[in-house]
Design a protein around this motif. Structure first.
Motif, PDB file in Angstrom:
ATOM      1  N   ARG A   1      -1.155  -5.605  12.200  1.00  0.00           N
ATOM      2  CA  ARG A   1      -1.603  -6.012  10.874  1.00  0.00           C
ATOM      3  C   ARG A   1      -0.881  -5.207   9.804  1.00  0.00           C
ATOM      4  O   ARG A   1      -0.466  -5.742   8.781  1.00  0.00           O
ATOM      5  CB  ARG A   1      -3.112  -5.796  10.793  1.00  0.00           C
ATOM      6  N   ARG A   2      -0.743  -3.904  10.089  1.00  0.00           N
ATOM      7  CA  ARG A   2      -0.074  -3.026   9.141  1.00  0.00           C
ATOM      8  C   ARG A   2       1.357  -3.493   8.904  1.00  0.00           C
ATOM      9  O   ARG A   2       1.833  -3.519   7.765  1.00  0.00           O
ATOM     10  CB  ARG A   2      -0.077  -1.609   9.727  1.00  0.00           C
ATOM     11  N   LEU A   3       2.041  -3.860   9.980  1.00  0.00           N
ATOM     12  CA  LEU A   3       3.421  -4.326   9.847  1.00  0.00           C
ATOM     13  C   LEU A   3       3.478  -5.616   9.046  1.00  0.00           C
ATOM     14  O   LEU A   3       4.369  -5.822   8.229  1.00  0.00           O
ATOM     15  CB  LEU A   3       4.036  -4.531  11.235  1.00  0.00           C
ATOM     16  N   GLN A   4       2.476  -6.459   9.244  1.00  0.00           N
ATOM     17  CA  GLN A   4       2.410  -7.702   8.475  1.00  0.00           C
ATOM     18  C   GLN A   4       2.276  -7.399   6.993  1.00  0.00           C
ATOM     19  O   GLN A   4       2.940  -7.989   6.145  1.00  0.00           O
ATOM     20  CB  GLN A   4       1.192  -8.511   8.900  1.00  0.00           C
ATOM     21  N   ASP A   5       1.369  -6.441   6.685  1.00  0.00           N
ATOM     22  CA  ASP A   5       1.176  -6.063   5.283  1.00  0.00           C
ATOM     23  C   ASP A   5       2.471  -5.584   4.664  1.00  0.00           C
ATOM     24  O   ASP A   5       2.702  -5.767   3.478  1.00  0.00           O
ATOM     25  CB  ASP A   5       0.159  -4.911   5.182  1.00  0.00           C
ATOM     26  N   LEU A   6       3.287  -4.917   5.472  1.00  0.00           N
ATOM     27  CA  LEU A   6       4.539  -4.390   4.945  1.00  0.00           C
ATOM     28  C   LEU A   6       5.614  -5.462   4.896  1.00  0.00           C
ATOM     29  O   LEU A   6       6.747  -5.195   4.548  1.00  0.00           O
ATOM     30  CB  LEU A   6       5.019  -3.221   5.819  1.00  0.00           C
TER      31      LEU A   6
ATOM     32  N   SER B   1      -4.404  -2.953  14.788  1.00  0.00           N
ATOM     33  CA  SER B   1      -4.177  -2.484  13.419  1.00  0.00           C
ATOM     34  C   SER B   1      -2.696  -2.292  13.124  1.00  0.00           C
ATOM     35  O   SER B   1      -2.249  -2.494  11.996  1.00  0.00           O
ATOM     36  CB  SER B   1      -4.924  -1.172  13.161  1.00  0.00           C
ATOM     37  N   MET B   2      -1.938  -1.927  14.152  1.00  0.00           N
ATOM     38  CA  MET B   2      -0.505  -1.714  13.923  1.00  0.00           C
ATOM     39  C   MET B   2       0.173  -3.013  13.549  1.00  0.00           C
ATOM     40  O   MET B   2       0.972  -3.072  12.615  1.00  0.00           O
ATOM     41  CB  MET B   2       0.137  -1.113  15.182  1.00  0.00           C
TER      42      MET B   2
END
Lengths: 80, 609
Positions: free
Chosen positions: A30-35, A27-28
């Motif tokens: 993915r979260r960085l990708q979203d950002l 999830s981390m």
């Protein structure tokens, strides 16, 4: 002009570098990708917290705070 | 899967789904369009709350559904799932994506994902006034061409562009304007990682064409951040702000509280007259029990909350709270939690129940649970009067020097409760709630001028009245119970007497006495009731605490204050914990944890001092 690779956590305030590789999973990551953090993204170290963690980075125009333990696993490329 | 219950007022109403990144001013847009005609509800089965509101434009009704702030539709967090499901359900006639003009590139990621799913999309580029200050220009027409959907520039805070936005929503909703989003379906194959990266790169490409960034953002922002997160200045300011908030709440609430009490006394006379035809065994429990307790709870509870929450929300709106989490994250991480717990902790100073609800901002379920279970360790507004009265009666001198001593002691007690929160969080994370530290990526938005009118109204309606409603629902029956306990006789003495006698031995062991312990138990509905209960139990009608408490020593007062800090949470909080965790096991833990700490501390004090 040579390029060095270093973990994101080693950037000092005011320094910028390009993302080389994100060694995080799940999830981390993915979260960085979203950002907006993908290989080639330019990231600037804005402010380090008094305790040494977290650090606020400028990613695509927004300030995001990341922990040192996570920043240790993001490899950057910097021109010196 | 049953979608959200949409309540259309008329069949011709159009449903507009509102999506966007967090911190883009989505709620400003929502509030501007719907005003007070909105209500908050829960997505069935989930703890994500959604607001629905309605407005009318050119003779047609529009139902706005405010979906949670998300960065993308691909990640599998609660918020993202709710948003993706709603968009896929087809409930919405139009989707409005709100973007932040000051970081458009990052926002475009979500825009592209939405237009891929839904054709009827309108993009709102908000915060244009902020962008102007940051010397950033956006080519809105160019953006419209790149995306293939209508784009409207707005500054929702001042109402700029909102008329055009409503017109575009109408045009798309009524089918007169048919957006043709430029899809990327050709290139969209492969795993989720590749998908996510594709969107990011396309966003980068579009932004490079339509965004013209001048300077690096306002200089004052950087300077302020330097001060707020500095090694000494950061913590000092934080402490000062907190103390200032306490002081303002306490000082500011005195006068309104006494006004409310006077009002309720006046109302009570009227009620007595109205009900005089009823027999006393009905009017007495109603007036002396239910009414008296409820009136007491409202007049003591409402003014401080009406001051604390708006100020807190102002700080939130301004953008200060993420800086607090930034400063404290490391400390919390060492205790097995995360910096956002600092925020729910601060909310807990206003009201523990509100603090528990505030724990929703913590993503990791394990850390959220730690924050929920430890929230009751900090004293809420209801407990401050107890602490202050006792400090003034037993520990502080008089005059300005005395006030300073009192303030110092209060701060000391608050710091103790914060320390205990850290200790118990660490304990929990090493025992029942073991786990890995979560992924922490917290956005720190630029400082913005808070919309004062909006904030005050919103926080009054959402937080204050809601908590008050729950408290009253609990105080009314509790008042009845208290009246019964005080008036039902058994062996020539009221039940209360028997209760205090029964609890005396345990009380004395803890450095308290039976009366104090009974008061805490009977004040389960609301901590505001502790002092009235003590006075009641001593059959006294006067209000000077010092005169009454001649048989108390300073040790009793100290133990009482410690017990006040660390005892079971009030019933509203317990109910809220149960609602948020959905588990009796965790609720039970949330009740006994502070109690055990309080008992141990009081025992220790009693033995040692």
């Amino acid at each position: 002009m040579e390029t060095v690779s270093l973990p994101l956590s080693h950037l000092e305030e005011g320094q910028s570098a390009l993302v080389l590789e994100i060694k995080l999973t799940g999830s981390m990551a993915r979260r960085l990708q979203d950002l907006g953090m993908v290989p080639g993204t330019c990231i600037r170290c804005e402010r380090i917290a008094p305790a040494g963690s977290p650090t606020a980075y400028c990613i695509r125009g927004a300030m995001v705070a990341l922990r040192r333990s996570d920043a240790d696993n993001i490899l950057m490329e910097r021109r010196v | 899967m049953t979608p959200l219950q949409i309540q259309k007022k008329t069949p011709s109403d159009l449903v507009v789904a509102l999506v966007g990144n967090p911190n883009v001013g989505k709620s400003t847009v929502f509030n501007f369009l719907t005003g007070l005609r909105q209500h908050t509800g829960n997505w069935p089965g989930k703890t994500v709350s959604l607001a629905q509101g309605r407005y009318e434009y050119c003779g047609r009704g529009y139902l706005l559904v405010d979906l949670p702030g998300t960065y993308s539709l691909i990640t599998r967090s609660e918020e993202e799932r709710v948003t993706a499901e709603f968009l896929e359900s087809g409930c919405a006639d139009v989707v409005l994506v709100v973007c932040d003009a000051t970081c458009l590139e990052r926002n475009l990621n979500l825009v592209l994902q939405v237009t891929e799913k839904v054709k009827n999309t309108v993009v709102c580029v908000n915060l244009l006034d902020e962008a102007k200050k940051a010397d950033t220009q956006i080519d809105l027409t160019g953006l419209e061409q790149e995306l293939g959907v209508p784009v409207v520039g707005t500054a929702a805070g001042s109402g700029q562009g909102m008329e055009r936005l409503q017109a575009k929503l109408r045009a798309v909703g009524e089918g007169r304007l048919k957006p043709k989003p430029t899809t990327m379906s050709g290139t969209l194959c492969g795993n989720e990682d590749f998908l996510a990266e594709t969107y990011v790169r396309r966003a980068e490409e579009i932004a490079s064409r339509v965004v013209c960034c001048g300077g690096r953002g306002a200089v004052w922002q950087k300077k302020l951040d330097r001060v707020l997160t500095g090694k000494f200045t950061g913590f000092a300011l934080m402490l000062l702000l907190l103390m200032g908030l306490f002081w303002l709440t306490i000082q500011g609430a005195n006068y309104p509280s006494s006004l409310l009490q006077a009002f309720f006394d006046w109302l009570r006379e009227k009620l007595e007259n109205l009900l005089q035809f009823l027999p006393p065994y009905i009017t007495q429990p109603l007036l002396d029990g239910v009414y008296a307790t409820t009136a007491q709870v409202i007049s003591v509870m409402l003014p401080p909350m009406a001051i604390f929450f708006p100020i807190f929300t102002l700080l939130e709106d301004f953008g200060y709270l993420p800086r607090v989490a930034f400063l404290l994250d490391h400390r919390f991480q060492k205790c097995g939690s995360c910096g956002k717990q600092a925020l729910s902790l601060c909310m807990g100073f206003g009201c523990n129940a509100a603090g528990v609800v505030g724990c929703r901002i913590i993503d990791s379920p394990r850390e959220r649970l730690i924050a929920i279970l430890t929230n009751a360790f900090v004293p809420c507004n209801g407990r401050f009067p107890i602490l202050i009265s006792l400090i003034l009666a037993f520990f502080a001198g008089s005059g300005p020097w005395g006030s300073l001593q009192a303030a110092g002691m209060l701060t000391g007690l608050v710091l103790l409760s914060i320390l205990m929160t850290f200790a118990v969080s660490k304990f929990l994370s090493k025992t029942v709630l073991r786990g890995e530290p979560s992924s922490f990526a917290m956005e720190m938005p630029p400082f913005r001028k808070p919309r004062i009118g909006q904030v005050i109204l919103r926080s009054l309606l959402d937080r204050t009245i809601c908590v008050l409603g729950r408290a009253v629902a609990v105080a009314a029956p509790a008042g009845l119970v208290i009246w019964l306990v005080c008036n039902i006789q058994f062996q020539n003495q009221p039940l209360l007497y028997h209760l205090t006698t029964l609890l005396d031995p345990i009380g004395l062991l803890l450095g308290l006495n039976g009366i104090i312990l009974s008061a805490f138990i009977l004040a389960f509905p609301a901590n505001e009731l502790v002092i009235p209960m003590i006075l009641l139990a001593m059959s006294a009608q006067t209000l000077s605490l010092r005169e009454i408490l001649t048989d108390w020593t300073w040790k009793t007062a100290l133990c009482t204050m410690l017990f006040c800090l660390f005892h079971w949470p009030c019933s509203t909080t317990v109910l809220t914990i149960y609602k948020e965790t959905g588990s009796k096991k965790w609720t039970f833990l949330g009740v006994i944890l502070p109690t055990i700490v309080g008992v141990l501390l009081c025992l220790a004090c009693n033995m040692v001092l």
